[in-house]
Each structure stands twice: as C-alpha cells, then as structure tokens.
Design a protein around this motif. Structure first.
Motif, PDB file in Angstrom:
ATOM      1  N   LEU A   9     -11.682 -82.229  -1.171  1.00  0.00           N
ATOM      2  CA  LEU A   9     -12.874 -81.814  -1.927  1.00  0.00           C
ATOM      3  C   LEU A   9     -13.319 -82.869  -2.931  1.00  0.00           C
ATOM      4  N   ARG A  10     -12.363 -83.545  -3.531  1.00  0.00           N
ATOM      5  CA  ARG A  10     -12.700 -84.546  -4.554  1.00  0.00           C
ATOM      6  C   ARG A  10     -13.611 -85.640  -3.966  1.00  0.00           C
ATOM      7  N   ALA A  11     -13.331 -85.988  -2.724  1.00  0.00           N
ATOM      8  CA  ALA A  11     -14.082 -87.092  -2.118  1.00  0.00           C
ATOM      9  C   ALA A  11     -15.380 -86.623  -1.454  1.00  0.00           C
ATOM     10  N   LEU A  12     -15.500 -85.324  -1.202  1.00  0.00           N
ATOM     11  CA  LEU A  12     -16.607 -84.820  -0.388  1.00  0.00           C
ATOM     12  C   LEU A  12     -17.984 -85.036  -1.042  1.00  0.00           C
ATOM     13  N   PRO A  13     -18.896 -85.735  -0.355  1.00  0.00           N
ATOM     14  CA  PRO A  13     -20.241 -85.967  -0.916  1.00  0.00           C
ATOM     15  C   PRO A  13     -21.136 -84.770  -0.591  1.00  0.00           C
ATOM     16  N   THR A  14     -21.039 -83.736  -1.359  1.00  0.00           N
ATOM     17  CA  THR A  14     -21.697 -82.463  -1.030  1.00  0.00           C
ATOM     18  C   THR A  14     -23.218 -82.575  -0.964  1.00  0.00           C
ATOM     19  N   ALA A  15     -23.759 -83.601  -1.591  1.00  0.00           N
ATOM     20  CA  ALA A  15     -25.219 -83.739  -1.564  1.00  0.00           C
ATOM     21  C   ALA A  15     -25.689 -84.491  -0.320  1.00  0.00           C
ATOM     22  N   ASP A  16     -24.785 -85.145   0.345  1.00  0.00           N
ATOM     23  CA  ASP A  16     -25.169 -85.959   1.504  1.00  0.00           C
ATOM     24  C   ASP A  16     -25.330 -85.123   2.772  1.00  0.00           C
ATOM     25  N   SER A  17     -25.637 -85.813   3.848  1.00  0.00           N
ATOM     26  CA  SER A  17     -25.857 -85.149   5.136  1.00  0.00           C
ATOM     27  C   SER A  17     -24.556 -84.554   5.666  1.00  0.00           C
ATOM     28  N   PRO A  18     -24.678 -83.532   6.488  1.00  0.00           N
ATOM     29  CA  PRO A  18     -23.487 -82.955   7.123  1.00  0.00           C
ATOM     30  C   PRO A  18     -22.679 -84.029   7.843  1.00  0.00           C
ATOM     31  N   ARG A  19     -23.322 -84.935   8.490  1.00  0.00           N
ATOM     32  CA  ARG A  19     -22.597 -85.985   9.199  1.00  0.00           C
ATOM     33  C   ARG A  19     -21.767 -86.819   8.224  1.00  0.00           C
ATOM     34  N   ALA A  20     -22.383 -87.128   7.095  1.00  0.00           N
ATOM     35  CA  ALA A  20     -21.674 -87.912   6.077  1.00  0.00           C
ATOM     36  C   ALA A  20     -20.502 -87.114   5.522  1.00  0.00           C
ATOM     37  N   GLN A  21     -20.707 -85.816   5.350  1.00  0.00           N
ATOM     38  CA  GLN A  21     -19.626 -84.977   4.840  1.00  0.00           C
ATOM     39  C   GLN A  21     -18.494 -84.877   5.866  1.00  0.00           C
ATOM     40  N   PHE A  22     -18.896 -84.806   7.132  1.00  0.00           N
ATOM     41  CA  PHE A  22     -17.873 -84.760   8.182  1.00  0.00           C
ATOM     42  C   PHE A  22     -17.051 -86.048   8.173  1.00  0.00           C
ATOM     43  N   HIS A  23     -17.745 -87.136   8.007  1.00  0.00           N
ATOM     44  CA  HIS A  23     -17.052 -88.429   7.936  1.00  0.00           C
ATOM     45  C   HIS A  23     -16.038 -88.435   6.782  1.00  0.00           C
ATOM     46  N   SER A  24     -16.524 -87.984   5.636  1.00  0.00           N
ATOM     47  CA  SER A  24     -15.643 -87.956   4.458  1.00  0.00           C
ATOM     48  C   SER A  24     -14.427 -87.067   4.712  1.00  0.00           C
ATOM     49  N   PHE A  25     -14.697 -85.891   5.264  1.00  0.00           N
ATOM     50  CA  PHE A  25     -13.622 -84.943   5.564  1.00  0.00           C
ATOM     51  C   PHE A  25     -12.590 -85.572   6.506  1.00  0.00           C
ATOM     52  N   PHE A  26     -13.091 -86.151   7.582  1.00  0.00           N
ATOM     53  CA  PHE A  26     -12.201 -86.742   8.578  1.00  0.00           C
ATOM     54  C   PHE A  26     -11.325 -87.830   7.960  1.00  0.00           C
ATOM     55  N   ARG A  27     -11.947 -88.712   7.229  1.00  0.00           N
ATOM     56  CA  ARG A  27     -11.193 -89.803   6.629  1.00  0.00           C
ATOM     57  C   ARG A  27     -10.257 -89.332   5.521  1.00  0.00           C
ATOM     58  N   SER A  28     -10.695 -88.313   4.775  1.00  0.00           N
ATOM     59  CA  SER A  28      -9.834 -87.776   3.708  1.00  0.00           C
ATOM     60  C   SER A  28      -8.551 -87.221   4.296  1.00  0.00           C
ATOM     61  N   ILE A  29      -8.720 -86.418   5.344  1.00  0.00           N
ATOM     62  CA  ILE A  29      -7.552 -85.795   5.961  1.00  0.00           C
ATOM     63  C   ILE A  29      -6.614 -86.866   6.528  1.00  0.00           C
ATOM     64  N   ILE A  30      -7.195 -87.763   7.288  1.00  0.00           N
ATOM     65  CA  ILE A  30      -6.366 -88.819   7.875  1.00  0.00           C
ATOM     66  C   ILE A  30      -5.677 -89.622   6.768  1.00  0.00           C
ATOM     67  N   GLY A  31      -6.458 -89.949   5.753  1.00  0.00           N
ATOM     68  CA  GLY A  31      -5.896 -90.740   4.653  1.00  0.00           C
ATOM     69  C   GLY A  31      -4.755 -90.012   3.960  1.00  0.00           C
ATOM     70  N   PHE A  32      -5.007 -88.745   3.675  1.00  0.00           N
ATOM     71  CA  PHE A  32      -3.964 -87.957   3.008  1.00  0.00           C
ATOM     72  C   PHE A  32      -2.706 -87.882   3.866  1.00  0.00           C
ATOM     73  N   ALA A  33      -2.904 -87.581   5.128  1.00  0.00           N
ATOM     74  CA  ALA A  33      -1.760 -87.427   6.032  1.00  0.00           C
ATOM     75  C   ALA A  33      -0.960 -88.717   6.134  1.00  0.00           C
ATOM     76  N   LEU A  34      -1.661 -89.817   6.238  1.00  0.00           N
ATOM     77  CA  LEU A  34      -0.949 -91.086   6.404  1.00  0.00           C
ATOM     78  C   LEU A  34      -0.155 -91.445   5.151  1.00  0.00           C
ATOM     79  N   GLU A  35      -0.701 -91.065   3.998  1.00  0.00           N
ATOM     80  CA  GLU A  35      -0.003 -91.376   2.748  1.00  0.00           C
ATOM     81  C   GLU A  35       1.004 -90.279   2.381  1.00  0.00           C
ATOM     82  N   ASN A  36       0.881 -89.141   3.019  1.00  0.00           N
ATOM     83  CA  ASN A  36       1.762 -88.012   2.685  1.00  0.00           C
ATOM     84  C   ASN A  36       2.254 -87.348   3.966  1.00  0.00           C
ATOM     85  N   ARG A  37       2.900 -88.136   4.771  1.00  0.00           N
ATOM     86  CA  ARG A  37       3.318 -87.630   6.064  1.00  0.00           C
ATOM     87  C   ARG A  37       4.151 -86.350   5.956  1.00  0.00           C
ATOM     88  N   ALA A  38       5.099 -86.349   5.055  1.00  0.00           N
ATOM     89  CA  ALA A  38       5.961 -85.173   4.905  1.00  0.00           C
ATOM     90  C   ALA A  38       5.125 -83.950   4.546  1.00  0.00           C
TER      91      ALA A  38
END
Lengths: 188, 188, 188, 188
Positions: free
Chosen positions: B69-98
């Motif tokens: 949520l912190r990274a989500l650009p809520t004012a931007d386009s759905p596509r942009a938000q999807f991008h943010s969501f996808f990268r946030s999740i991947i980023g979080f998972a890679l840095e916090n595998r456990a």
DNA sequence: TATGAATGAGCTTTCATTCAT
DNA sequence: TATGAATGAAAGCTCATTCAT
C-alpha cells in the motif's frame, strides 16, 4: 491379492489424513486405524512414515499425470489441448480433492526424497515442452515456458482453493471464463 | 528496549523455522535456541505455540500489506497500480523470503484464529474491490473478481517458487514479461 | 516495619493458597502476586519454597495453640477446661478456616522439617499431659492419653470438615451435643 | 492375563506413591518406574493422570467397603455390628496402609470426578442409615447421625495415624479400649 | 504374514529459583 | 533492599517404531 489390497488401503487412508491434517499432524496409528490394519502392518509395507509419504506422493502424482495424458487430444490444436488439460485438471481435482490437496501441500516438502523430486521434475517437463513447442509455432508468447507454466499452474491451484472455499462458484460459465483468461495470458 | 528485542527475536526465529519446516515440524525449544533465549522465555511472551504462530502471521501479513500500500500510486491508472502491486509483491518476497513462504504455507491453517482469518479477509478485500472497480470501468474483464484474483495471486506465488528453485531467472526482462502476461490475463 | 510487613504478607498469601490448592499445586510466583511482592522478594525472606511452608506451619501452629491456651481456665474443672478447649478450637477454625485447613492438610507432610515436627510434638504434649492428669484423678478413662487424644482431635477435625461441607449444621445446640458426645467418650 | 497384570501393577504403584507423596507430588514417570512399565504405557490404560487417580480411588474405596460389609453380622445387635465395623476398618487399614492413607488423603480432592464423589456419598450413606436406625431404636444418641459419624470416623482415622507413628501401641487391649470409648460416645 | 501392546525419545508447557538492575 | 524477566529442568503427554505372539 490380499497383500496389495492392504497396501492400497494404507495409502488411501494416509492420503485422506495427510491431506486433511498434514504429515506431522497425522499419527501413524491413526493411519492404521483408518486403514483397518494393525499399526505394525504399515511397517511391513513401508520402511518408515517418510517412505510412506513418498510412495503416496508418487502414486498420486502418477494418477494425475495419467488422468491428464489419457484425455489429451495430442493431434488437435494447442488450444484444444489446453482446453483438455484445463478441464482434466479441474475434473481430477474436484473428484479427488484429497489427492490434489495432498500433492499441493507436499510440493517441495523437506521429507520428499530424490525419486519423488525427480518425478515432479519429469511431470513439469511435459508441460514445459508443450509450451516451448507452441512458442516456437508462435501460438503462445515468446516467454520462458517456465514463466507461463508458473502462471497457469499457480492460477489453477488457487482457483481450486477458492472454489473449495466457496469464494468462486463452480459452474460451466465460470470455468470457461477462467480457461479463457488463462489462455489469453499465454497465447501470443 | 530489551523486552521488545527479545519478543522480536523470538518472532524472527519462529518465522525462519516455520517457513522452512512448518508449524508442526518445528519444536518450541528449537525456536528458543534459534532466538537465543530459554525455552520458558517464549511462554512469557506468547501464551502458547498457537498464539505465537498467530501473532507472527498477523505481523507478517501487515508487513506485506503495508509494503504494497505504501508504494501504490492510487491516483494513477489501474495499469500503473497493477505494475506497482506486482513489483511490490515480488520485491517484498525476494527481500523477505521467509515471510512470504510462511504466509503462503499458513494460509488457512487450522490453527489460525478468528483475528488472523479476519485480517486475511480484509487483505483480500482490497484486491477484490480494485478488480471490481476496474471491471466497472471496462478496463479489466467482466469476470468475477475472485477469479481474476485467484489467477493473479496464484500465478505470482508460483512464479516466486520457480524463481527460488532457480527455474525462472530473476531479471528485469523476465519480471516485465510476467507482469505483462498477467495484465493480459485480466485486462479487457 | 516495612520488612516485617512484607514477610507477613507473603505468609498470609501462602496460607490462603496452600490451604486451597496444596503445596505442590501452588506456584511461588502466584504467592508473590497474591502478596503483591516480586517473585524474587520471597527468596529474600525464605530460603526456598520448603522453608516458606515450614515457617508458615510454625506460625499457624503457634497461633492455634496460643488461641486455645489464652482462653483456657486452668483453675477450673477439667470439664470446664474441656469445654473451653472444644469451643476455642471450633471458634479458631471457623474464623481461620485457611489456617486450620492448612495445618490439617500438612500434618506429617514429607517436606516438614525437624523443627516443625518438634513443635507439633510439643503441642500434642500439652493435651496429653492434661489427659494423663485427669486420668490420674479418675475423671477421664484409664486409657492411654494418646488414644483419647486421637479420638477427640480426630473427631473435631472431621466435624469441622462436615460443617464446612454443609453436612452438619452450625448451631449452638449441635456444638453442645458434639461436645457432650466427646466428653462422654473420654470421661470415666 | 498380561493386560490386567500391567494395569494392576500401575494402580498398585500409583497407590503407594500417591499415598506417600500425594497426587501433585508424584510424577507420572515415577509411577511408571515403580510399576516397571514405560511412561507411555500408563496412557494406554488411563486417559490422564487424573483418570488414573480416580480409577484408583474407586478401586480402593470399593475394596474397603466390601471388606467391611463382607464381615458385617447384619442380623446381630447394633453393638456387635459396631464391633465388626471397628475391627474391619482397623484390620483393613493395618493390612493396607497405603490404601487407607490414600483414601483419607484424597477425600474431597478437587480432581476427583463425579463418579468418585458419588461412590463416596453412597459409602457414607451406609453408615448414616445405620446410625439413624439405631437412634430410632434408642440405642444410639438422638443426635444428627452426621455428627456421630464424624466423631467415629474422625477418631478412627486419627487413631490409625497414631498407631503408625508409634504413639499408640497396637494390641488387643488398646483396640478394645478404643472401641469402647467410641461406643460410649455414640450409645445412648 | 499380521498384529497391537509396549516403549522411550521428544513434544508443549510449567515453575522454583536466580540475578542484573 | 526489591524486583521480575529469564531460565532450564522437569512436568504431563504423544507417537514413530519395535517385537513377542
């Protein structure tokens, strides 16, 4: 064939219990009771609880694979094969919830041995070569088949969980929609 | 802050162990040893092993949600938000595998309490309303949001497993491809 | 006198808890909490849990003895003294149920030390010499005072239990009857 | 009869230990060791430590009651019956010290279940109706039978303790004296 | 071959006691 | 002097595995 009968009964009982309560959550005497055999009998057929779970994993994995391959119209179009695959998996899972749940739950469990892992690998290969071939034919996207596989398989697994949780309704229309969504994801 | 220090150390140790060996596969003394505290100390901070896993579940779930949520650009386009969501999740998972593995592994575990389940529910709602709204705007498909959710989330979870298994390479191009595949799956 | 204050509070708390839940059933931190002191504080006043129970035993034993002796009309007739004794004990027990229950429950407990046992012995002696003297005066039966003691004391203890259980009603008439019964038992 | 053998050995071991050290003071592994069985074996025969103590309580209670009733000359005079009762109890206790001590120590223990309490109640009833009937016949005092019961039973219990402590000598004369003392207490 | 009673190591949890503050 | 967080040994109990029958 009393012997095989007993072996199968143990595996069947273990399947239901491991799917429901997990490997560590299921006591061997409980499996024995459900299989209607003595606790010691299990050890006549399986060296240890770990061996049991591994042999069960292999049996179930083979069952799904055979179920899918048997129905696959290998001469038809990739789209038709994808349809068959999708419906086979869903059909198998719905009719064999314990089996599907068990396999998913134990994917990469630390007590799976080399043979189980190898079987898993070989299974994945089947799907990967399909996607590699369709990519070559410019039918599916020019993306690593592993990525498309992950998307399709991951999606199906989650879809089934949602169906079983009652969050997604189980009807022809929904299944067709889900299939289309996935095909659009992979097709070029 | 010696007190919080110890509590956090226990949670951290439990996170790593539960992710790797599962809840039932992890003995409390093992957690204690990993956290470098006495076995009894764990029970000063957590009523029981079940309480521990629940508090851990909540802590980790909140961490991912906040991260996304912190990274989500809520004012931007759905596509942009999807991008943010996808990268946030991947980023979080890679840095916090456990953390990611733990959450996936314990999704719907029978020992999760009402509070943990409610938190899970609320989390899912965020994604579902996003997909319901974009469907209304004819940006995503007129398909039950639960189905699209299952596809996207299931795919991401599997993708990460394949990355960690080394079957999918971890580079910008691959991630972009995967994201595009998923967006094509859901977009109208 | 803050120090003695704390010591007494610990003993008071221990009395109530040991009487209700027994020695092994009462955790030291629970005593600390009831006494509103730190767990470690108890060990400043008492070497160990066993020491605590022994010092408590002595304090309570002395309290009953003093209570009985203070009221005893040593110049009056044996019958009058017996009346006083009977009523003193009953009175003390009714007003100090925890104390009485505790003493009875811990009579001959294996963790009582030599000093506690010696005190018990001395207490018994008081009654024994009374009965020996009255026997000599041909007022009570020419029977070993230990036997008469056992009868009287055992009866009183049991009577109190029955009163607390509600099986015997607590009124003047009943108490007088019980006293008469016991006096008839011992008198010549 | 290997099965009953083991069950009995566990009960016997528990009897001795519970009598000596109390319920909370006796660890289950200690019982196992004394019974010469594995710790887990106890749980094949008894659901829990509490179940064990309850089944033991019932076994022992029934043994005393049967011992007393078997000898009781129901057709004889109340005095003769009282004599039989007194000697039966004393005899049983002397030959079964652990049993008697255990029953006394666990009278009204908070972990006794409904069935155990009901049995205790029924046992007491036997004595109470005897005393009610003899009172009606103007043989014993017109005093609540519960009071006379408390006196007799409390006295006997204490007498036995004094015998075991060596304070009261164990001979026919003393026993007869004690019996007479108690009969004088209750008789009209 | 099949059994299930028996086991003891190991589980979760408690608690008497210590010790840094 | 007083504390209470911390501890680890030991509690009650479970269970994978064995073995006498």
């Amino acid at each position: 064939m009393a012997k095989d009968d007993k072996r199968e009964r143990i595996l069947d009982a273990a399947l239901a219990l491991f799917a429901e309560r997990g490997f560590h959550g299921t006591a061997v005497p409980l499996v024995a009771k459900a299989a209607e055999v003595g606790a010691g009998t299990i050890y006549r057929y399986f060296e240890s609880k770990e061996r049991l779970v591994n042999e069960l994993y292999r049996r179930e994995k083979q069952r799904v694979v055979e179920h899918v391959l048997r129905a696959l119209p290998t001469a038809d179009s990739p789209r038709a094969q994808f349809h068959s695959f999708f419906r086979s998996i869903i059909g198998f899972a719905l009719e064999n919830r314990a089996s599907f749940t068990f396999l998913e739950h134990h994917h990469h469990a630390p007590y799976l041995d080399t043979e189980s892992r190898a079987l898993e690998e070989r299974t994945v290969m089947l799907a990967l070569s399909f996607l590699a071939e369709t990519a070559r034919q410019r039918i599916t996207k020019p993306v690593a088949p592993e990525v498309l596989m992950a998307v399709v398989w991951g999606a199906i697994v989650r879809l089934l969980k949602e169906i079983w949780d009652g969050h997604v309704s189980l009807d022809e229309a929904t299944l067709d929609q889900a299939e289309d969504v996935l095909w659009e994801a992979v097709r070029l």
